[in-house]
Motif scaffolding. Structure first.
Motif, PDB file in Angstrom:
ATOM      1  N   SER A  81     -67.248   0.683 -24.060  1.00  0.00           N
ATOM      2  CA  SER A  81     -68.611   0.402 -24.515  1.00  0.00           C
ATOM      3  C   SER A  81     -69.590   1.419 -23.925  1.00  0.00           C
ATOM      4  O   SER A  81     -70.477   1.936 -24.622  1.00  0.00           O
ATOM      5  N   GLY A  82     -69.408   1.715 -22.616  1.00  0.00           N
ATOM      6  CA  GLY A  82     -70.293   2.698 -21.956  1.00  0.00           C
ATOM      7  C   GLY A  82     -70.081   4.107 -22.491  1.00  0.00           C
ATOM      8  O   GLY A  82     -71.029   4.873 -22.686  1.00  0.00           O
ATOM      9  N   LEU A  83     -68.803   4.425 -22.735  1.00  0.00           N
ATOM     10  CA  LEU A  83     -68.462   5.777 -23.202  1.00  0.00           C
ATOM     11  C   LEU A  83     -68.973   6.018 -24.625  1.00  0.00           C
ATOM     12  O   LEU A  83     -69.552   7.056 -24.929  1.00  0.00           O
ATOM     13  N   CYS A  84     -68.727   5.009 -25.504  1.00  0.00           N
ATOM     14  CA  CYS A  84     -69.071   5.177 -26.929  1.00  0.00           C
ATOM     15  C   CYS A  84     -70.469   4.682 -27.263  1.00  0.00           C
ATOM     16  O   CYS A  84     -70.897   4.807 -28.419  1.00  0.00           O
ATOM     17  N   HIS A  85     -71.125   4.048 -26.264  1.00  0.00           N
ATOM     18  CA  HIS A  85     -72.438   3.456 -26.518  1.00  0.00           C
ATOM     19  C   HIS A  85     -72.365   2.445 -27.678  1.00  0.00           C
ATOM     20  O   HIS A  85     -73.101   2.518 -28.657  1.00  0.00           O
ATOM     21  N   THR A  86     -71.404   1.475 -27.543  1.00  0.00           N
ATOM     22  CA  THR A  86     -71.187   0.423 -28.561  1.00  0.00           C
ATOM     23  C   THR A  86     -71.366  -0.941 -27.914  1.00  0.00           C
ATOM     24  O   THR A  86     -71.304  -1.060 -26.692  1.00  0.00           O
ATOM     25  N   ALA A 123     -64.525  14.667 -25.380  1.00  0.00           N
ATOM     26  CA  ALA A 123     -63.822  15.259 -26.529  1.00  0.00           C
ATOM     27  C   ALA A 123     -63.839  16.787 -26.455  1.00  0.00           C
ATOM     28  O   ALA A 123     -62.809  17.451 -26.635  1.00  0.00           O
ATOM     29  N   ASP A 124     -65.034  17.356 -26.152  1.00  0.00           N
ATOM     30  CA  ASP A 124     -65.139  18.824 -26.069  1.00  0.00           C
ATOM     31  C   ASP A 124     -64.318  19.376 -24.910  1.00  0.00           C
ATOM     32  O   ASP A 124     -63.692  20.437 -25.017  1.00  0.00           O
ATOM     33  N   ALA A 144     -77.295   9.195 -26.106  1.00  0.00           N
ATOM     34  CA  ALA A 144     -76.667   8.016 -25.469  1.00  0.00           C
ATOM     35  C   ALA A 144     -75.144   8.175 -25.367  1.00  0.00           C
ATOM     36  O   ALA A 144     -74.537   7.813 -24.350  1.00  0.00           O
ATOM     37  N   ASP A 145     -74.496   8.696 -26.455  1.00  0.00           N
ATOM     38  CA  ASP A 145     -73.029   8.833 -26.429  1.00  0.00           C
ATOM     39  C   ASP A 145     -72.606  10.231 -25.936  1.00  0.00           C
ATOM     40  O   ASP A 145     -71.585  10.778 -26.355  1.00  0.00           O
ATOM     41  N   SER A 194     -65.712   5.382 -37.254  1.00  0.00           N
ATOM     42  CA  SER A 194     -66.706   5.439 -36.176  1.00  0.00           C
ATOM     43  C   SER A 194     -66.502   6.699 -35.326  1.00  0.00           C
ATOM     44  O   SER A 194     -65.375   7.175 -35.168  1.00  0.00           O
ATOM     45  N   PRO A 195     -67.608   7.244 -34.759  1.00  0.00           N
ATOM     46  CA  PRO A 195     -67.497   8.412 -33.875  1.00  0.00           C
ATOM     47  C   PRO A 195     -66.546   8.142 -32.709  1.00  0.00           C
ATOM     48  O   PRO A 195     -65.833   9.049 -32.270  1.00  0.00           O
ATOM     49  N   CYS A 196     -66.543   6.893 -32.193  1.00  0.00           N
ATOM     50  CA  CYS A 196     -65.688   6.560 -31.052  1.00  0.00           C
ATOM     51  C   CYS A 196     -64.213   6.747 -31.415  1.00  0.00           C
ATOM     52  O   CYS A 196     -63.459   7.396 -30.694  1.00  0.00           O
TER      53      CYS A 196
END
Length: 1488
Positions: free
Chosen positions: A11-16, A106-107, A98-99, A31-33
């Motif tokens: 949740s913290g990593l993906c801002h979900t 990923a980068d 936020a994300d 989803s981006p996550c």
């Protein structure tokens, strides 16, 4: 618990939301996550792991140098992908979304994966996978990345903010580029390009599997088989550059082979087809190269347009910087556009330049081949109008100028195009006011035309005197022995100096006219500006700083095309003159053998071999001599002897048969003429090759025939004496062989040809009686039995062996018949008695040598390397720079540098003053409501100082200035005008000082070179080809005169320009210096890598140029022999081979320049883009003065171009300085004769002519056998001595020792009791006289040849001509002022010998040395001459080397030499009575 911890992390990593931490879908997409973690980070982790598995792969040794195309693309794609992920991570950090951590993760994983993958590819490239696609596993994991990139693009495209916010827009662009790179990677995997094309670069490869680990650069074909990337960045050149960097590029063979389309044969074949269709120079060039060249013009248009794009974007960028509220996306877009435009411009410009150089190279190969081919075909009569020097100049200077036309032509339309655009921009700024200034520029156009016409006429005159000087130098080098024997060096030095002075007078005019051009165009901007401003005010407008600044900048740009145009025009006019000269040569009449010879049916001719019927021939020369060959029919297999006195036309008869004359009327038939003739010319023509190659003359080696020819031509003993036998190389034109050896070698060559008809022009003249008898019997009568033989001779004793005798006189056949019928008509000495049987048992090898040392034949044990020009290696020594500095003159050189410094300083100060003016106006403020609108556009125009830049005009902004602004404008304008005026003064000073300096250098370098060469020892001339020495006086001196000053001028301007820029930049924007330091290091490494190879390539270009010229001059000299034997095709092939060698070096040298250029351009692109990015960042803080910012930015933007120019001009200067190095090598290192004089020498010495040799030992060089070995003898005053002996016995060496041509090892020679070694060389030679065997005449009049130093009255000259029986011939040609032709070609060989005898008769020397001076003279004239010599030199000491025994039978004593020792020395009568004496055997038992 564990699950909730993981949910929190996701949740913290993906801002979900925590209740749905890992959604699959979001906003209608994945989803981006899910996309970043499952489709992105996970496959990247897999890629990193699996790629790491291949890092330990074993390396294969069987590798080629260049990587296959597919692998290279994959490697580059992987590397760029890593860089793009790095950039994306940075942008994520800047955005602070936020994300953010999801994107960073990923980068980061992607960056790690691609770096490991990149390393894996590099390892696989050096493994056995190299020739395959590589492991399929890597393809599989790469394919897993495709969904991630597609979904990312879809997410970005669906969001509006990715198109409006600059940073997000940048991320979208980066992702798009990554997608493109992935596509390239997959295509490279699908089409790996690892087939045989990879190995097609190896010229010896057949099956594609290399036998050697590293193929030699000599086996590689340049460019062919290379992929696009390799061609674009010249990667195919890397192996050669590495080799050059290691110092291993020593021989022309080390260089790549030419691409197929540039091969000399391929180019010449196509050019020849075009020539056949239209025979006019320019049209042929148009037809052969036009289409390809005009297509390059289209590319040139694209390059020009791209140069406009760069400055237009720069103006937008600066406009953005000035507007404080402008959005960042505008700046980013400008920087990206700038990057694309400059990159495209750089690449296209590089491609254009290289392709033009290829066309130039093709044109050069075509023209050189065409000139050579024409020389082989042109009739002898037509060629008489051209000297050797002129024809060589056609091949060198004129061809080069025509080739330079290809570089100039596109500039001819390109410069007016740039000029027109600039005028339009100027009109947008100041309206019609610009016409006032333009008027001045247009008035200068006719003045410029006048300058151009003066330059052209001076150039023509300079070329004329250069031709004359080179022609004279050619003759001097050919006749250097005669010059040294007669001590004529001072006279010929003055003669050359006179031509050189005339040449330099026109060169001086040229340089001053060039300086005038430079000054005019430098002063023009100020004049135009002032006039434009005055016109503008008179039209009722208000002057503003913006207007002033913009106008000044635009006028500066206007000058560039105007300045360059005269040079371009000049180059094209020079090419036109040279093309006309070449065209004039091409218009000469060719030999038309079909029309020359008459076709007669075999029934009519029967056994006839040669038939002449009422034929008239002409040389078409000034003397207008015609030859009437009424009726002559020679049957097959007969021996025909042609006799007659000197100059009666014997050689002309042979020339008529071979087709060298012009047939005016009658019939000439030769059976089977297509097979050619076996010709032995009167003056033996010997090639600069081995003895064997001279004999074989291109035919296959047949051991039996070869041995038979050697025996028949009495060469066996000579070959046993030579260091390498028949593999020994002989000097140019056979200088290292004796006269007899040359004659027999030429006869052997003719005999080996195995032709049906033999034309032998007095081959028996240069050999003694014994050898003549051997040649007649073994060669002419036995070896050539069954052939038709025409023998011209003065040896009456052999006439009775003939089947038919032809008697000639005054160019007409008087009578033909049997020997019995003709012999009574010829007055001669009684024939010598037959030799006794004992004499027949010994070797018949009694020949003698001309004044040439026999042991001088070899300087090296390796026959292949003998005589090869040595190439200097390594960097240019500082001594070369020092030499040129002192040649200019120390004080003058310092003054030139000081004027350059002042010129640059005044330019920089004037630019700084303008920026100061802008800044002060900004600080003073204006009454305009919108401050930015009044000053905004101004810094834009500061960028106009960037060389070559064009700007887009901004809308004119009305500025309401404050009350004191007008006075401010006047004040600033006055100061600016003053600084600019001082700048033009310094420019003028620099231009004219430099012109004067280079003239001084040209004068000094030539004089030192000439003095040293004429002082060099005879040995140097024996072992050095004439073409090599001549190259110093033509090509190298042309570089010193013209090419070096031109490029040195540019180099000095660049150096001082760079210094000025660094000062301005460090003053205005000190932080720019930070990136410049690593940039400077990169520049240094690149240019250092390049310069090593480029320097060696330039030397190789010079080295491979000499053989082309020497082979060409050798061909012209031996044209008669080449054409008679039908060997023209083989010689054309040899010229093609030598030209190809030189073209290989030139092509690679051009490619190396472009290799450097593309790298420098790319660094420049990086700098411009980087500076743009810095400017965008700086925009956020606005802390720098805008005037200084604009000025510094404009300088910084052009620094790359300047550094590029600096490296090129430095490298080119270094290349041109090689010419100084080569002249300096001769001017300082040649072995010279001692020059000191004996002040105490009595004026009348020698009074008596007493000569003593005291235990004289002489060896030509250390390690060679003694040529004289303990010679002791005394010659009494006034005594006549005859000298005989076999080849190499030391006869001629005695003359060389006496004249101090070679210094003694031991012993001494006394002349009137004075040791000759104590006397100055010049003094000694001026007191002695010699008649050399080879008669040498210089072109000029008869008077010039008899008495070059003008010491005698005309009557004395006429008297000696009468004594030598030449009066009639000379008066018929026009008296003492009659021209003798190049090397005396208007006289026969016998007449030339008589002229040389006349020279000796003029001297009042007490000692006369004669080296068989009457060999080519008939018996009757010889008898009269011997009588003349006896009368004229009655009280003088005479030493005679003899071939004809009757010549020395009345001598006081005879000296017989053998192996460098005196074996007999007594009166002829005493020696003849001694049965065991060698002389007795020579005379044949005649005891009278």
């Amino acid at each position: 618990m564990r699950v909730s911890w993981l949910s929190e992390l996701l949740s913290g990593l993906c801002h979900t939301p925590e209740d749905d931490p890992f959604p699959l879908w979001q906003d209608g997409n994945l989803s981006p996550c899910f996309n970043q973690l499952v489709l992105g980070a996970l496959p990247h982790a897999g890629m990193a792991v699996f790629s790491a598995c291949y890092l330990s792969m074993a390396r294969s040794d069987l590798l080629q140098r260049s990587a296959p195309c597919g692998w290279t693309l994959r490697l580059v794609s992987a590397l760029l992908a890593a860089l793009l992920f790095t950039a994306d991570a940075i942008l994520v950090g800047v955005l602070q979304q936020a994300d953010m951590y999801l994107d960073v993760l990923a980068d980061g994983s992607a960056l790690l994966a691609w770096l490991v993958h990149c390393s894996a590819i590099a390892v696989l490239l050096r493994s056995s996978f190299r020739r395959t696609r590589g492991p399929l596993l890597l393809l599989a994991i790469t394919l897993l990345l495709v969904p991630n990139i597609i979904i990312t693009l879809m997410i970005y495209c669906n969001s509006q903010e990715y198109f409006t916010e600059p940073i997000k827009l940048t991320r979208l662009v980066l992702t798009s580029v990554r997608a493109f790179l992935l596509l390239v990677y997959l295509l490279a995997f699908t089409f790996p390009c690892v087939c045989e094309a990879d190995y097609a670069l190896n010229i010896n490869a057949v099956d594609g599997s290399p036998l050697l680990p590293e193929p030699d650069t000599a086996d590689i074909v340049a460019e062919d088989g290379s992929d696009c990337l390799s061609r674009l960045f010249y990667l195919w050149l890397d192996p050669l550059l590495k080799r050059g960097r290691q110092g291993d590029l020593e021989r022309p063979q080390h260089v790549y082979h030419l691409p197929w389309k540039l091969r000399t044969r391929v180019v010449w074949r196509y050019f020849h087809q075009c020539w056949e269709k239209c025979r006019k120079g320019l049209r042929v060039l148009h037809k052969a190269f036009g289409l390809r060249y005009y297509l390059l013009g289209v590319l040139k248009v694209t390059v020009n347009v791209s140069t406009f794009a760069g400055p237009l974007l720069l103006s937008s960028l600066v406009n953005f910087i000035e507007e404080k509220e402008a959005p960042s996306s505008q700046g980013v877009a400008c920087v990206l556009g700038l990057f694309a435009a400059t990159l495209a411009g750089s690449v296209l410009r590089n491609i254009y330049t290289f392709q033009v150089s290829k066309v130039s190279l093709s044109a050069r190969a075509s023209l050189v081949s065409a000139v050579y081919g024409k020389a082989l075909q042109v009739s002898g009569c037509s060629l008489a109008g051209f000297t050797l020097g002129e024809v060589v100049n056609l091949m060198s200077t004129d061809t080069d100028r025509v080739v330079n036309f290809f570089n100039s032509f596109h500039e001819l339309w390109s410069l007016p195009f740039c000029f027109s655009v600039t005028l339009y921009l100027l009109y947008l700024q100041v309206g019609v006011a610009f016409l006032g200034g333009l008027g001045v520029a247009l008035v200068l156009v006719p003045f410029n035309k006048f300058l151009a016409s003066r330059i052209l006429s001076n150039n023509k005159q300079m070329l004329k005197y250069k031709d004359n000087r080179v022609k004279l130098m050619t003759e001097i080098l050919f006749g250097i022995r005669v010059i040294k024997f007669y001590n004529w060096e001072p006279h010929f030095t003055q003669k050359v100096a006179k031509y050189r002075e005339q040449e330099l007078a026109h060169l001086k005019n040229l340089k001053y006219l060039d300086a005038m051009c430079v000054y005019t165009w430098a002063a023009l901007p100020v004049v135009i500006c002032v006039l434009t401003f005055v016109t503008y005010v008179l039209l009722g407008h208000q002057l503003t700083a913006a207007k002033v600044f913009t106008t000044v900048a635009l006028v500066g740009m206007l000058i560039m095309p105007l300045n360059a145009f005269p040079w371009v025009l000049n180059g094209i006019l020079e090419a036109k003159v040279s093309l006309e000269r070449i065209q004039r040569f091409f218009k000469l009449t060719n030999q038309d053998l079909e029309a020359y010879y008459t076709w007669v049916s075999s029934e009519d001719t029967g056994q006839t071999s040669v038939l002449l019927s009422r034929a008239t021939f002409s040389w078409r020369r000034p003397d207008g001599g015609e030859f009437h060959m009424k009726n002559l029919e020679l049957s097959e297999g007969s021996l025909v002897v042609v006799v007659g006195k000197v100059g009666c036309g014997k050689s002309s008869l042979l020339a008529a048969i071979t087709g060298e004359l012009s047939r005016m009327s009658g019939v000439l038939y030769v059976a089977n003429r297509e097979a050619g003739f076996g010709l032995a010319a009167q003056e033996p023509w010997i090639q600069h090759a081995s003895v064997r190659d001279n004999i074989l003359f291109g035919k296959d080696y047949s051991a039996a025939l070869y041995q038979a020819v050697i025996e028949a031509c009495a060469l066996s003993d000579d070959l046993s004496v030579l260091p390498n036998g028949d593999k020994t190389e002989v000097g140019e034109n056979g200088v290292t062989l004796s006269g007899g050896q040359k004659a027999r070698l030429a006869l052997a060559r003719a005999a080996y040809m195995d032709k049906e008809i033999y034309l032998l022009d007095d081959p028996l003249a240069a050999v003694d009686t014994d050898v003549a008898e051997h040649l007649m019997k073994k060669c002419i009568l036995e070896l050539l039995r069954g052939k038709t033989r025409i023998l011209c001779t003065h040896r009456i004793e052999f006439v009775d062996r003939a089947d038919m005798v032809v008697l000639m006189d005054n160019g007409t056949i008087i009578k033909t018949g049997t020997p019995a019928e003709i012999l009574p008509l010829i007055q001669s000495e009684p024939k010598l008695g037959r030799k006794d049987p004992r004499a027949d048992q010994r070797d018949e090898q009694q020949s003698e040598d001309e004044l040439a040392p026999l042991p001088d034949l070899c300087v090296d044990d390796d026959p292949d390397l003998l005589g090869a020009e040595q190439k200097r290696v390594g960097g240019l020594a500082w001594g070369v720079y020092r030499t040129y500095w002192f040649a200019v003159g120390g004080i003058l050189a310092a003054a030139i540098l000081m004027s350059l410094l002042l010129m640059q300083a005044s330019k920089n100060v004037s630019d700084w003053w303008l920026s100061h003016w802008i800044s002060s106006l900004k600080h003073n403020g204006s009454s305009s409501a919108n401050d930015s609108s009044s000053v905004g556009p101004v810094p834009l125009h500061i960028l106009l100082f960037s060389p070559g830049g064009l700007i887009s005009p901004l809308p004119s902004v009305e500025v309401v200035v404050s009350s004191n602004a007008t006075s401010d404008v006047s004040f600033y304008l006055t100061i600016y005008g003053s600084i600019a005026a001082s700048n033009t003064v310094f420019t003028a000073l620099r231009a004219f000082l430099f012109a004067y300096g280079v003239i001084c250098a040209a004068h000094a370098i030539h004089n030192r070179l000439l003095d040293r060469v004429l002082q060099a020892t005879v040995t140097f001339f024996d072992v050095t080809p004439l073409g090599r020495i001549l190259n110093r006086f033509s090509s190298d001196l042309y570089s010193v005169d013209d090419s070096l000053p031109f490029i040195l001028n540019i180099l000095l301007a660049n150096v001082f320009g760079l210094l000025g820029m660094l000062v301005v930049i460090s003053y205005g924007l000190p932080w720019v210096l930070v990136p410049l330091l690593p940039l400077a290091l990169l520049y240094y490494r690149t240019q250092n890598f390049y310069r090593h190879t480029s320097r060696e390539l330039k030397r190789l270009c010079s080295l491979t140029l000499s053989p082309i010229y020497s082979h060409f001059s050798e061909t012209i000299t031996g044209l008669g022999t080449i054409r008679a034997s039908c060997s023209a095709a083989r010689f054309r092939e040899e010229n093609s081979r030598r030209l190809e060698q030189n073209q290989r070096c030139l092509f690679v040298s051009n490619a190396a320049m472009q290799w450097l250029d593309i790298r420098l351009q790319l660094i420049g692109v990086a700098v411009v883009t980087g500076l743009g990015a810095i400017a965008v960042i700086q925009h956020q803080y606005s802390v720098v003065d805008p005037g200084l910012l604009g000025l510094s930015l404009s300088y910084a933007l052009s620094i790359t171009q300047l550094l590029s120019g600096l490296i090129f001009s430095f490298t080119q200067t270094e290349m041109q300085l090689v010419s100084v190095e080569r002249t300096e090598e001769y001017a300082t290192e040649l072995p010279t004769e001692p020059q000191q004089l004996d002040a105490q020498l009595p004026a009348a010495w020698p009074q008596h002519g007493r000569l003593e040799f005291c235990d004289v030992v002489l060896a030509y060089r250390e390690g060679l056998p003694n040529a004289l070995d303990g010679v002791s003898l005394a010659v009494r005053p006034g005594e006549k001595i005859g000298i005989v002996g076999r080849t190499g016995s030391g006869k001629s060496t005695m003359f060389l020792a006496l004249f101090r041509m070679v210094e003694l090892n031991r012993g001494k020679i006394l002349l009137d009791q004075l040791d000759v070694s104590a006397v100055g060389v010049a003094q000694l030679r001026s007191r002695l006289a010699i008649i050399p065997q080879d008669p040498f005449l210089f072109s000029g009049t008869v008077r010039d040849n008899l008495d070059p130093c003008e010491r005698h009255e005309d009557q004395q000259l006429l008297d000696v001509l009468d004594q030598c029986h030449l009066s009639a011939a000379v008066s018929r040609m026009g008296g003492l002022d009659a021209e003798v032709g190049e090397r005396g070609k208007f006289f026969s060989a016998g007449q030339r010998q008589l002229l040389c005898l006349a020279r000796a008769l003029l001297t009042q020397a007490k000692v006369l040395c004669i080296d068989e001076a009457t060999a080519s003279v008939d018996q009757k004239t010889d008898k009269l001459l011997q009588q003349t010599i006896r009368e004229k030199f009655q009280d003088k000491t005479v030493l005679t080397i003899a071939h004809r025994i009757n010549t020395i039978m009345d001598c006081d004593r005879v000296l017989v030499m053998h192996a460098g020792k005196v074996v007999e020395f007594d009166t002829p009568a005493a020696l003849c009575q001694n049965d065991t004496s060698i002389f007795h055997r020579l005379v044949g038992g005649r005891g009278d």
